[in-house]
Motif scaffolding. Sequence first.
Motif, PDB file in Angstrom:
ATOM      1  N   TYR A  51       1.852  11.416  -4.055  1.00 51.36           N
ATOM      2  CA  TYR A  51       3.035  12.252  -4.178  1.00 51.36           C
ATOM      3  C   TYR A  51       4.352  11.474  -4.244  1.00 51.36           C
ATOM      4  O   TYR A  51       5.355  12.008  -4.707  1.00 51.36           O
ATOM      5  CB  TYR A  51       3.105  13.234  -3.000  1.00 51.36           C
ATOM      6  N   VAL A  52       4.380  10.263  -3.734  1.00 48.04           N
ATOM      7  CA  VAL A  52       5.670   9.578  -3.644  1.00 48.04           C
ATOM      8  C   VAL A  52       5.725   8.341  -4.533  1.00 48.04           C
ATOM      9  O   VAL A  52       6.401   8.333  -5.553  1.00 48.04           O
ATOM     10  CB  VAL A  52       6.013   9.208  -2.180  1.00 48.04           C
TER      11      VAL A  52
ATOM     12  N   ALA B 103     -16.826  -7.335 -16.749  1.00 48.81           N
ATOM     13  CA  ALA B 103     -15.377  -7.438 -16.935  1.00 48.81           C
ATOM     14  C   ALA B 103     -14.830  -8.434 -15.910  1.00 48.81           C
ATOM     15  O   ALA B 103     -14.402  -8.058 -14.821  1.00 48.81           O
ATOM     16  CB  ALA B 103     -14.723  -6.064 -16.742  1.00 48.81           C
ATOM     17  N   PRO B 104     -14.861  -9.727 -16.260  1.00 46.05           N
ATOM     18  CA  PRO B 104     -14.525 -10.768 -15.268  1.00 46.05           C
ATOM     19  C   PRO B 104     -13.099 -10.677 -14.748  1.00 46.05           C
ATOM     20  O   PRO B 104     -12.812 -11.127 -13.645  1.00 46.05           O
ATOM     21  CB  PRO B 104     -14.728 -12.077 -16.045  1.00 46.05           C
ATOM     22  N   ARG B 105     -12.188 -10.097 -15.526  1.00 43.81           N
ATOM     23  CA  ARG B 105     -10.796 -10.066 -15.070  1.00 43.81           C
ATOM     24  C   ARG B 105     -10.438  -8.748 -14.386  1.00 43.81           C
ATOM     25  O   ARG B 105      -9.273  -8.462 -14.159  1.00 43.81           O
ATOM     26  CB  ARG B 105      -9.859 -10.343 -16.247  1.00 43.81           C
ATOM     27  N   ALA B 106     -11.454  -7.961 -14.065  1.00 47.43           N
ATOM     28  CA  ALA B 106     -11.174  -6.721 -13.335  1.00 47.43           C
ATOM     29  C   ALA B 106     -10.875  -7.067 -11.877  1.00 47.43           C
ATOM     30  O   ALA B 106     -11.472  -7.977 -11.302  1.00 47.43           O
ATOM     31  CB  ALA B 106     -12.381  -5.799 -13.405  1.00 47.43           C
ATOM     32  N   LYS B 107      -9.911  -6.340 -11.311  1.00 47.38           N
ATOM     33  CA  LYS B 107      -9.615  -6.527  -9.888  1.00 47.38           C
ATOM     34  C   LYS B 107     -10.449  -5.509  -9.120  1.00 47.38           C
ATOM     35  O   LYS B 107     -10.428  -4.321  -9.432  1.00 47.38           O
ATOM     36  CB  LYS B 107      -8.125  -6.268  -9.652  1.00 47.38           C
ATOM     37  N   VAL B 108     -11.222  -6.015  -8.148  1.00 47.13           N
ATOM     38  CA  VAL B 108     -12.149  -5.124  -7.457  1.00 47.13           C
ATOM     39  C   VAL B 108     -11.699  -4.915  -6.022  1.00 47.13           C
ATOM     40  O   VAL B 108     -11.374  -5.869  -5.324  1.00 47.13           O
ATOM     41  CB  VAL B 108     -13.573  -5.711  -7.475  1.00 47.13           C
ATOM     42  N   ILE B 109     -11.641  -3.654  -5.576  1.00 42.73           N
ATOM     43  CA  ILE B 109     -11.405  -3.396  -4.154  1.00 42.73           C
ATOM     44  C   ILE B 109     -12.580  -2.604  -3.605  1.00 42.73           C
ATOM     45  O   ILE B 109     -13.116  -1.719  -4.257  1.00 42.73           O
ATOM     46  CB  ILE B 109     -10.071  -2.660  -3.892  1.00 42.73           C
ATOM     47  N   GLU B 110     -12.979  -2.985  -2.395  1.00 44.83           N
ATOM     48  CA  GLU B 110     -14.153  -2.348  -1.797  1.00 44.83           C
ATOM     49  C   GLU B 110     -13.731  -1.452  -0.643  1.00 44.83           C
ATOM     50  O   GLU B 110     -13.022  -1.890   0.248  1.00 44.83           O
ATOM     51  CB  GLU B 110     -15.109  -3.410  -1.257  1.00 44.83           C
ATOM     52  N   LEU B 111     -14.185  -0.206  -0.655  1.00 44.62           N
ATOM     53  CA  LEU B 111     -13.869   0.719   0.433  1.00 44.62           C
ATOM     54  C   LEU B 111     -15.131   1.045   1.224  1.00 44.62           C
ATOM     55  O   LEU B 111     -16.220   0.606   0.873  1.00 44.62           O
ATOM     56  CB  LEU B 111     -13.187   1.961  -0.122  1.00 44.62           C
ATOM     57  N   GLN B 112     -14.935   1.808   2.303  1.00 45.12           N
ATOM     58  CA  GLN B 112     -16.025   1.976   3.269  1.00 45.12           C
ATOM     59  C   GLN B 112     -17.132   2.908   2.795  1.00 45.12           C
ATOM     60  O   GLN B 112     -18.290   2.683   3.078  1.00 45.12           O
ATOM     61  CB  GLN B 112     -15.462   2.484   4.602  1.00 45.12           C
ATOM     62  N   ASP B 113     -16.790   3.982   2.117  1.00 44.56           N
ATOM     63  CA  ASP B 113     -17.829   4.898   1.661  1.00 44.56           C
ATOM     64  C   ASP B 113     -17.347   5.616   0.396  1.00 44.56           C
ATOM     65  O   ASP B 113     -16.210   5.432  -0.042  1.00 44.56           O
ATOM     66  CB  ASP B 113     -18.221   5.891   2.759  1.00 44.56           C
ATOM     67  N   TYR B 114     -18.219   6.481  -0.170  1.00 44.20           N
ATOM     68  CA  TYR B 114     -17.880   7.094  -1.452  1.00 44.20           C
ATOM     69  C   TYR B 114     -16.752   8.103  -1.338  1.00 44.20           C
ATOM     70  O   TYR B 114     -15.958   8.270  -2.263  1.00 44.20           O
ATOM     71  CB  TYR B 114     -19.142   7.728  -2.076  1.00 44.20           C
ATOM     72  N   ALA B 115     -16.685   8.784  -0.195  1.00 42.89           N
ATOM     73  CA  ALA B 115     -15.608   9.764  -0.023  1.00 42.89           C
ATOM     74  C   ALA B 115     -14.255   9.051  -0.075  1.00 42.89           C
ATOM     75  O   ALA B 115     -13.323   9.477  -0.771  1.00 42.89           O
ATOM     76  CB  ALA B 115     -15.772  10.486   1.310  1.00 42.89           C
ATOM     77  N   GLN B 116     -14.173   7.948   0.644  1.00 36.04           N
ATOM     78  CA  GLN B 116     -12.923   7.181   0.639  1.00 36.04           C
ATOM     79  C   GLN B 116     -12.628   6.606  -0.732  1.00 36.04           C
ATOM     80  O   GLN B 116     -11.494   6.585  -1.185  1.00 36.04           O
ATOM     81  CB  GLN B 116     -13.027   6.023   1.630  1.00 36.04           C
ATOM     82  N   ALA B 117     -13.683   6.123  -1.377  1.00 37.15           N
ATOM     83  CA  ALA B 117     -13.500   5.518  -2.699  1.00 37.15           C
ATOM     84  C   ALA B 117     -12.978   6.574  -3.680  1.00 37.15           C
ATOM     85  O   ALA B 117     -12.063   6.316  -4.465  1.00 37.15           O
ATOM     86  CB  ALA B 117     -14.825   4.946  -3.190  1.00 37.15           C
ATOM     87  N   MET B 118     -13.541   7.787  -3.590  1.00 32.65           N
ATOM     88  CA  MET B 118     -13.111   8.863  -4.478  1.00 32.65           C
ATOM     89  C   MET B 118     -11.652   9.232  -4.197  1.00 32.65           C
ATOM     90  O   MET B 118     -10.864   9.429  -5.130  1.00 32.65           O
ATOM     91  CB  MET B 118     -14.034  10.080  -4.260  1.00 32.65           C
ATOM     92  N   ASN B 119     -11.306   9.327  -2.905  1.00 29.28           N
ATOM     93  CA  ASN B 119      -9.918   9.631  -2.553  1.00 29.28           C
ATOM     94  C   ASN B 119      -8.969   8.565  -3.064  1.00 29.28           C
ATOM     95  O   ASN B 119      -7.868   8.864  -3.521  1.00 29.28           O
ATOM     96  CB  ASN B 119      -9.771   9.764  -1.033  1.00 29.28           C
ATOM     97  N   ALA B 120      -9.407   7.310  -2.963  1.00 27.80           N
ATOM     98  CA  ALA B 120      -8.556   6.214  -3.430  1.00 27.80           C
ATOM     99  C   ALA B 120      -8.352   6.310  -4.943  1.00 27.80           C
ATOM    100  O   ALA B 120      -7.264   6.082  -5.459  1.00 27.80           O
ATOM    101  CB  ALA B 120      -9.180   4.875  -3.053  1.00 27.80           C
ATOM    102  N   LEU B 121      -9.404   6.698  -5.666  1.00 24.68           N
ATOM    103  CA  LEU B 121      -9.286   6.862  -7.117  1.00 24.68           C
ATOM    104  C   LEU B 121      -8.289   7.975  -7.431  1.00 24.68           C
ATOM    105  O   LEU B 121      -7.412   7.841  -8.290  1.00 24.68           O
ATOM    106  CB  LEU B 121     -10.661   7.195  -7.718  1.00 24.68           C
ATOM    107  N   LYS B 122      -8.401   9.070  -6.684  1.00 18.26           N
ATOM    108  CA  LYS B 122      -7.493  10.201  -6.902  1.00 18.26           C
ATOM    109  C   LYS B 122      -6.059   9.835  -6.568  1.00 18.26           C
ATOM    110  O   LYS B 122      -5.119  10.347  -7.172  1.00 18.26           O
ATOM    111  CB  LYS B 122      -7.905  11.379  -6.016  1.00 18.26           C
ATOM    112  N   SER B 123      -5.854   8.965  -5.578  1.00 15.72           N
ATOM    113  CA  SER B 123      -4.499   8.563  -5.196  1.00 15.72           C
ATOM    114  C   SER B 123      -3.926   7.511  -6.119  1.00 15.72           C
ATOM    115  O   SER B 123      -2.825   7.034  -5.915  1.00 15.72           O
ATOM    116  CB  SER B 123      -4.486   8.001  -3.779  1.00 15.72           C
TER     117      SER B 123
END
Lengths: 212, 271, 245
Positions: free
Chosen positions: A78-79, B166-186
């Motif tokens: 949102y921000v 994709a060697p130049r992709a930046k990868v971040i690892e999250l704790q579970d799929y729910a969090q990963a999905m939320n991170a994608l949405k954010s």
Amino acid sequence: MIDIFTKFSGQLFVGLGWTILSSVIALFFSLIIGTVFAIMEVVPSKIARFIGRAYVEILRNIPLLVITMFFYLVIPKYVMKINGFTAGTIGLTLYTSAFIAETIRSGIQSVSGGQMEGARSTGMTYWQAMRYIILPQAFKIVIPPLGNQFVNLVKNSSVLAFVAGFDLMYQANSIASTTFDQINSYLVVGVLYLIITLPLSYYMQYLEKKLA
Amino acid sequence: MKKKFWLLPLLACVLMLTGCGKSLSDQSVLDNVKESNTITWGVKGDVKLFGLIDVRDGQQKGFDVDMAKAITKRILGPKGKAEFVTTTSQSRIPLLKNGNVDAIIATMTITPERKKIISFSHSYFDAGQSILVAKNSSIKSAKDLNGKTVIGVVGANSVENIKKIAPRAKVIELQDYAQAMNALKSGQGDALTTDNGILFGLAVQNPGYEVRGGTFTVEPYGVAVNKGQTGFTKAVDKAVLEMQHDGEYNRLIKKWFGDVPGFKYKELYRR
Amino acid sequence: MSMIEFHDVQKYYGHFHALHDINLEIDEGETVVLIGPSGSGKSTLVRTVNGLETIQKGQLIVNGHDLSDPKTNLNILRSDVGMVFQHFNLYKNKDVLENIMLAPRIVSHIPEEENKKRAMELLEMVGLEKWAHNMPSQISGGQKQRVAIARTLAMRPKLILYDEPTSALDPEMIDDVLQVIKKVTNESGMTSLIVTHEMGFAKEVANRVIFMDQGQIVEDENSASFFEQPKTVRAQQFLSKIISH
């Protein structure tokens, strides 16, 4: 344990670096923010006291992880876009600042009222008395509990792992899941945390003795 | 004050000793489960279609869970009980090694690295890694991920795979799929990568997102058991094979994947 | 011209009526001693004069500032009104010299050199020039109170309030402090309002004595006639008790 350390030293030092960077930033800003809210909690203005009180009570009674997730997931939506490291460090700063505010407030209140009256009776303003007389004495009193807060801050920085902040804990998770050697991965990281926190607590003890 | 300096080496020694100890007894899991008439399964709790906790009754539900129930009946007989423990990609191997669960059926790919420390049954599901993106995303396939941020989950092998494509992709690892999905949405990442089955489940739950570009790896899921438990592994293999022969396997595939848009579930049928 | 004017002043702590119908006028240059039993309101009265206590009713004018008006800037008033406390209230984080120099520097913006010169003169006057760089915790109670007097004088006040300046001191220290106060009042011509239990000192130093009891001013007399023959029974009883001890 040594194997893990030598094999992943690059990754571990990157983690150590992010952990230290986050801790230093959070320490600096939480001290400033904490002091501001500590003062708000003791000033004569009722509104300021209410705001100060509310800030402290809200932030110290919410789990750090929740605050951090808020900055990681809600703010970008949102921000503005902030990455995991930033979100984690902001969460850490705000959370710690509430505890620091509480510590400094009790320090200010343990400076006797006579010090304030003495200063005010010479014509100093409330803020001059705060700055020159009350706060310097309060800070001296709160060094030991403040030291605890700093050590807690370093440990709490492991919250970054949950938002992909690349810190020590994040690297530990990653190493553990590549090697399947959970015990030694976390052991190495535990020792690396001690390398930051032990000197910090010894330094605070030294400072306490020196100023006593 | 001086005393405290002993603490560090002492602590290190204690921890190293615990690290060296033998972790699991050599008892036969097959004998144990027959005796207690119960198999304890490690399953996912946050993966729709495979293992998702239903908030209404607190039960795990999904293809993995149904497979586990069917395998249990075939090993222990119709009165055999299946119990479920929710695990994550990160916690499932430690839970198995510590003996908290008898077996894992949790979207777990059979890999050579994992085979070094645990054993697998034959594959019971053929997944492949793919990517999930927002419907309006310009990313067409995994190859477009160079320079983008890709979200994965800690403990999943998908992160390694994406680096090959994709060697130049930046990868971040999250704790579970729910969090990963939320991170994608954010907007914390441009794509989420893992096995297609899991991604289709996420797409069902999150309408603005879709699976793109097909699979770029083969991810055979296996039931994981502890090393040396040959009897139990064989029993699982036999049960899965029976299910394939008598059609129960295909019924479960249709039950869980038949209604997923874009998912060619019939290609998964086994005879 | 009057320095302090109380007109029908009332002060309450909750339901407790601490100051009752106070009417009092003190002229510039007067030395007024305030006596009475403990709990009679002497300290409260003195503390209202520089706004450390607020009043609820009536009018209080000090050095031309109306303290009953909430808009009055107390900081300006206080830079002209010094106060010496029972418990000294020296700044614990500053050495003796800094205790004296701080307010002139940050309130009156006196140049550093002049400020220091004046502070050393004041320390000499109270006999403590050797202690300039000691911390308050390193000096005795009597010395602390002399530093506190010097700190007050450094602001060149027109009025000094003394709130039981010797009550917290060991007996052998009291005289040194009283000598200093006497010297200050005699030599400076400043207005002084002194709360004390030292009757001998009061007799010597005061032009005027105010006797308070139960929040009221009971007697307001010139010093000589008060100590010779108090008019009210309460004052007579009080004096006889004090003197017989």
